[in-house]
Write an enzyme that holds these catalytic residues in place. Structure first.
Site, PDB file in Angstrom:
ATOM      1  NE  ARG A  37      -0.995 -10.910   9.009  1.00 25.23           N
ATOM      2  CZ  ARG A  37       0.125 -11.063   8.500  1.00 25.23           C
ATOM      3  NH1 ARG A  37       1.055 -11.060   9.397  1.00 25.23           N
ATOM      4  NH2 ARG A  37       0.525 -11.286   7.357  1.00 25.23           N
ATOM      5  CE  LYS A 201      15.315  -7.086  -4.287  1.00 27.07           C
ATOM      6  NZ  LYS A 201      15.842  -7.998  -3.166  1.00 27.07           N
ATOM      7  N   GLY A 354       0.224  -7.613   2.246  1.00 30.91           N
ATOM      8  CA  GLY A 354       1.522  -6.954   2.319  1.00 30.91           C
ATOM      9  C   GLY A 354       1.255  -5.328   2.109  1.00 30.91           C
ATOM     10  N   GLY A 377       3.238 -13.060   2.030  1.00 24.93           N
ATOM     11  CA  GLY A 377       4.054 -14.041   1.215  1.00 24.93           C
ATOM     12  C   GLY A 377       3.190 -15.182   0.963  1.00 24.93           C
TER      13      GLY A 377
HETATM   14  N1  LIG Z   1      10.094   2.436  -8.443  1.00 26.26           N
HETATM   15  C1  LIG Z   1      10.487   1.953  -7.285  1.00 26.26           C
HETATM   16  N2  LIG Z   1      11.487   1.957  -6.996  1.00 26.26           N
HETATM   17  C2  LIG Z   1      12.108   1.665  -5.709  1.00 26.26           C
HETATM   18  N3  LIG Z   1      11.233   0.853  -4.591  1.00 26.26           N
HETATM   19  C3  LIG Z   1       9.976   0.732  -5.314  1.00 26.26           C
HETATM   20  C4  LIG Z   1       9.660   1.193  -6.384  1.00 26.26           C
HETATM   21  N4  LIG Z   1       8.298   1.132  -6.592  1.00 26.26           N
HETATM   22  C5  LIG Z   1       7.710   0.494  -5.669  1.00 26.26           C
HETATM   23  N5  LIG Z   1       8.892   0.290  -4.576  1.00 26.26           N
HETATM   24  C6  LIG Z   1       9.007  -0.430  -3.319  1.00 26.26           C
HETATM   25  O1  LIG Z   1       8.677  -1.558  -3.225  1.00 26.26           O
HETATM   26  C7  LIG Z   1       8.181  -1.980  -2.108  1.00 26.26           C
HETATM   27  C8  LIG Z   1       7.514  -3.155  -1.768  1.00 26.26           C
HETATM   28  O2  LIG Z   1       7.883  -4.088  -2.631  1.00 26.26           O
HETATM   29  P1  LIG Z   1       7.283  -5.640  -2.286  1.00 26.26           P
HETATM   30  O3  LIG Z   1       7.799  -6.444  -3.622  1.00 26.26           O
HETATM   31  O4  LIG Z   1       7.844  -6.236  -0.803  1.00 26.26           O
HETATM   32  O5  LIG Z   1       5.753  -5.329  -2.359  1.00 26.26           O
HETATM   33  P2  LIG Z   1       4.436  -6.287  -1.885  1.00 26.26           P
HETATM   34  O6  LIG Z   1       4.469  -7.474  -2.381  1.00 26.26           O
HETATM   35  O7  LIG Z   1       3.233  -5.372  -1.729  1.00 26.26           O
HETATM   36  O8  LIG Z   1       4.862  -6.416  -0.369  1.00 26.26           O
HETATM   37  P3  LIG Z   1       4.787  -7.772   0.740  1.00 26.26           P
HETATM   38  O9  LIG Z   1       6.148  -8.591   0.336  1.00 26.26           O
HETATM   39  O10 LIG Z   1       4.821  -7.231   1.980  1.00 26.26           O
HETATM   40  O11 LIG Z   1       3.551  -8.478   0.485  1.00 26.26           O
HETATM   41  C9  LIG Z   1       7.741  -0.720  -1.350  1.00 26.26           C
HETATM   42  O12 LIG Z   1       8.629  -0.469  -0.240  1.00 26.26           O
HETATM   43  C10 LIG Z   1       7.989   0.329  -2.190  1.00 26.26           C
HETATM   44  O13 LIG Z   1       8.348   1.621  -1.755  1.00 26.26           O
HETATM   45  O1  LIG Z   2       3.565 -11.389   7.983  1.00 25.51           O
HETATM   46  C1  LIG Z   2       3.612 -12.702   7.329  1.00 25.51           C
HETATM   47  O2  LIG Z   2       3.888 -12.346   6.267  1.00 25.51           O
HETATM   48  C2  LIG Z   2       3.229 -13.986   8.147  1.00 25.51           C
HETATM   49  O3  LIG Z   2       2.897 -13.560   9.378  1.00 25.51           O
HETATM   50  C3  LIG Z   2       4.739 -14.783   7.933  1.00 25.51           C
HETATM   51  O4  LIG Z   2       5.637 -14.326   8.575  1.00 25.51           O
HETATM   52  P1  LIG Z   2       7.105 -14.565   8.141  1.00 25.51           P
HETATM   53  O5  LIG Z   2       7.477 -14.056   6.837  1.00 25.51           O
HETATM   54  O6  LIG Z   2       8.107 -14.017   9.351  1.00 25.51           O
HETATM   55  O7  LIG Z   2       7.439 -15.933   8.141  1.00 25.51           O
END
Ligand SMILES: Nc1ncnc2c1ncn2[C@@H]1O[C@H](COP(=O)(O)OP(=O)(O)OP(=O)(O)O)[C@@H](O)[C@H]1O
Ligand SMILES: O=C(O)[C@H](O)COP(=O)(O)O
Length: 397
Positions: A37, A201, A354, A377
Site C-alpha cells: 500500500r 462466508k 484482502g 472491503g
Molecule cells: N473451507 C474453509 N473453512 C474455513 N475457513 C475457510 C475455508 N476456506 C477459506 N477459509 C478462510 O476464509 C478466510 C478468508 O475469508 P474472507 O471472506 O475474509 O476472504 P477475503 O475476501 O479474501 O478477505 P478480505 O475480507 O480480507 O478481503 C481465510 O482466513 C481462510 O482461512
Molecule cells: O484495510 C482495509 O480494508 C482498509 O484500510 C479499511 O480499513 P477498515 O476495515 O478498518 O475500515
C-alpha cells in the site's frame, strides 16, 4: 474512465495539499510486513512533490477507536516512506492529529516537502464523519486529494467529511487506476469473463455473487462458502462451515445462473480434516460426502483441475477470496493452484485485495497479475456494484 477530477487537473505549486492515503498496513513489532500500500501511493506523492506542492499525508491505521494507541502510530510508515521516496517525510507526532504539533509542522513546510499526520482514527470523530474534525483537516490545506482506494467504502472525516470544507477535492493516481481496472473488468470485460469467489462466508459475499451473475460467463465458488451450496443441494458436509440462513439463497443463485446462462462451478471434491489444524488427519472425498466430525478445509485435486481449466480460455478473470484455509500449508493447495493458473493465463487478471492478494504475493506470483487491488472491503463493495462514498465525494470532471 473515472469521471472525477484528478491530480492532473490541478496546479499545486506553493499550495498545501492534504492527501488521504490508505497506509493501513500490517505491523509486527513496529515493522511493516507488507508495504504494497505504501508503494502503490508513491506515484501521486511524487507527482505532487515534483509540482512544488506542500504535501501533507494522512491515513488511518488499524482500529484505535479514538485513543492515541502508540502501537498504532503511523511513525513506522513515515520512516519507511522516507526511504521509498528518497526524501524526508516529517512525522507530525500529535495525539490530536491536527493539534499544535501538526499545525507547526505544516506551517514550517517548504514547497516540495512532505509531512505525515498521525493516525486519523486517534480521533473518535473520524469514523463518525464528524464535522469538527473534518473542518480541522480542511483547515490545514488549500487542496484535498483522495488516493485511499482501500478506504473508499468508508464515509469518514478524512476521506468524505473533509471534502465539504475545501474548494477542490480530487482523486489521485491510485484511486484512478483501481477504479479503471476494476470498473473495466466488471462493466466492460473482454470475454469469456470468469469470476472466482472464495473465503469464509456466503453472507459476506451475497451481493457480490448476485451482481456478478449479471456480468460473468462463468462464476466459480470455492472456499468455506461452497459448503452452504453443497448442503443446499442435499450433500453431507460434516462440520464444515455452513450458514443455514443462506441455504435458500444458494438455491436461488443456482437458479439465477441457469436462467442467465452463466456456468456456475462448485467444488466436486474436498480436502477434509478431522480438526481445524494443519496437523490433523486429512482425506480427500467427493463433494457432498463429508463424514460426520470432518470438516472441509480446501478444494480437492479434481476441483483444482476443474477450476484451473475454466480459467485457461478466459480473457478476463476477477478473483476474491481463498479456496481454503490457506494459512495452513496442508490446506493451501487449492489457493496455490488457482494463483498459478491465473499467473499462467494470458487473460487480464484482477485480484480483489484482502487474503487473495496476500496469497498471490506470498506465492511469488504478484508480478504475473494484471492488477492486484490495494482494497479488501473496498474492492468487494465495488464488485457488489455499490457506489463508493470516498470516490463519490471528489469533484466531478
Ligand atoms: N473451507 C474453509 N473453512 C474455513 N475457513 C475457510 C475455508 N476456506 C477459506 N477459509 C478462510 O476464509 C478466510 C478468508 O475469508 P474472507 O471472506 O475474509 O476472504 P477475503 O475476501 O479474501 O478477505 P478480505 O475480507 O480480507 O478481503 C481465510 O482466513 C481462510 O482461512
Ligand atoms: O484495510 C482495509 O480494508 C482498509 O484500510 C479499511 O480499513 P477498515 O476495515 O478498518 O475500515
Amino acid at each position: 474512465m473515472l469521471n472525477k477530477k484528478s491530480v492532473d487537473d490541478i496546479n499545486v505549486k506553493g499550495k498545501k495539499v492534504l492527501v488521504r492515503c490508505d497506509f493501513n498496513v500490517p505491523l509486527q513489532e513496529g515493522k511493516i510486513t507488507d508495504e504494497n500500500r505504501l508503494v502503490a501511493a508513491l506515484p501521486t506523492i511524487k507527482k505532487l512533490i515534483a509540482d512544488g506542492g506542500k504535501v501533507i499525508l494522512c491515513s488511518h491505521l488499524g482500529k484505535p477507536k479514538g485513543e492515541a494507541k502508540p502501537e498504532l502510530s503511523l511513525a513506522p510508515v513515515a520512516k519507511r516512506l522516507s526511504e521509498l521516496l528518497g526524501q524526508e517525510v516529517t512525522f507530525a507526532a500529535d495525539p490530536e492529529v491536527v493539534g499544535p504539533n501538526a499545525k507547526a509542522a505544516v506551517d514550517a513546510m517548504k514547497d516540495g516537502e512532505v509531512v505525515l499526520l498521525e493516525n486519523t482514527r486517534y480521533r473518535a470523530e473520524e469514523t463518525k464523519n464528524g464535522e469538527a474534525f473534518s473542518k480541522e483537516l480542511a483547515s490545514l490545506c488549500d487542496v484535498f486529494v483522495n488516493d485511499a482506494f482501500g478506504t473508499a467504502h468508508r464515509a469518514h472525516c478524512s476521506n468524505v467529511g473533509v471534502t465539504q470544507f475545501v474548494d477542490t477535492a480530487v482523486v489521485g493516481y491510485l484511486m484512478q487506476k483501481e477504479i479503471d481496472f476494476l470498473g473495466n473488468a466488471v462493466n466492460n470485460p473482454e470475454r469469456p469473463f470468469v469470476a472466482i469467489l472464495g473465503g469464509a462466508k456466503v453472507s459476506s459475499k451475497i451481493s457480490v455473487i448476485n451482481n456478478l451473475l449479471d456480468k460473468v460467463d462463468t462464476l466459480i465458488i470455492g472456499g468455506g462458502m461452497a459448503y452452504t451450496f453443497s448442503k443446499a443441494a442435499g450433500g453431507n458436509i460434516g462440520i464444515s462451515l455452513c450458514e443455514d440462513d443462506y441455504l435458500q439463497y444458494a438455491l436461488d443463485m443456482q437458479k439465477k445462473a441457469k436462467e442467465k446462462g452463466v456456468k456456475l462451478l462448485l467444488p466436486v471434491d474436498h480436502r477434509i480434516g478431522d480438526a481445524f489444524s494443519n496437523d490433523c488427519n486429512i482425506q480427500i472425498v467427493k463433494s457432498g460426502e463429508i463424514p460426520e466430525g470432518w470438516e472441509g478445509m480446501d478444494i480437492g485435486p479434481e476441483t483444482e483441475k476443474l477450476f484451473c481449466d475454466a480459467v485457461k480460455d478466459a480473457k478476463t478473470v476477477v478473483w476474491n477470496g481463498p479456496m481454503g484455509c490457506f494459512e495452513m500449508p496442508n490446506f493451501a493447495h487449492g489457493t496455490a493452484a488457482v494463483a498459478k493458473a491465473l499467473a499462467e493465463t494470458d487473460a487480464t487478471t484482477i485480484i480483489g485485495g484482502g487474503d487473495s492478494a496476500a496469497a498471490v504475493n506470498i506465492l511469488g506470483y504478484g508480478d504475473k497479475m494484471t492488477h492486484i487491488s490495494t482494497g479488501g472491503g473496498a474492492s468487494l463493495e465495488f464488485l457488489e456494484g455499490k457506489e463508493l462514498p470516498g470516490v463519490a465525494a471528489a469533484n466531478d470532471k
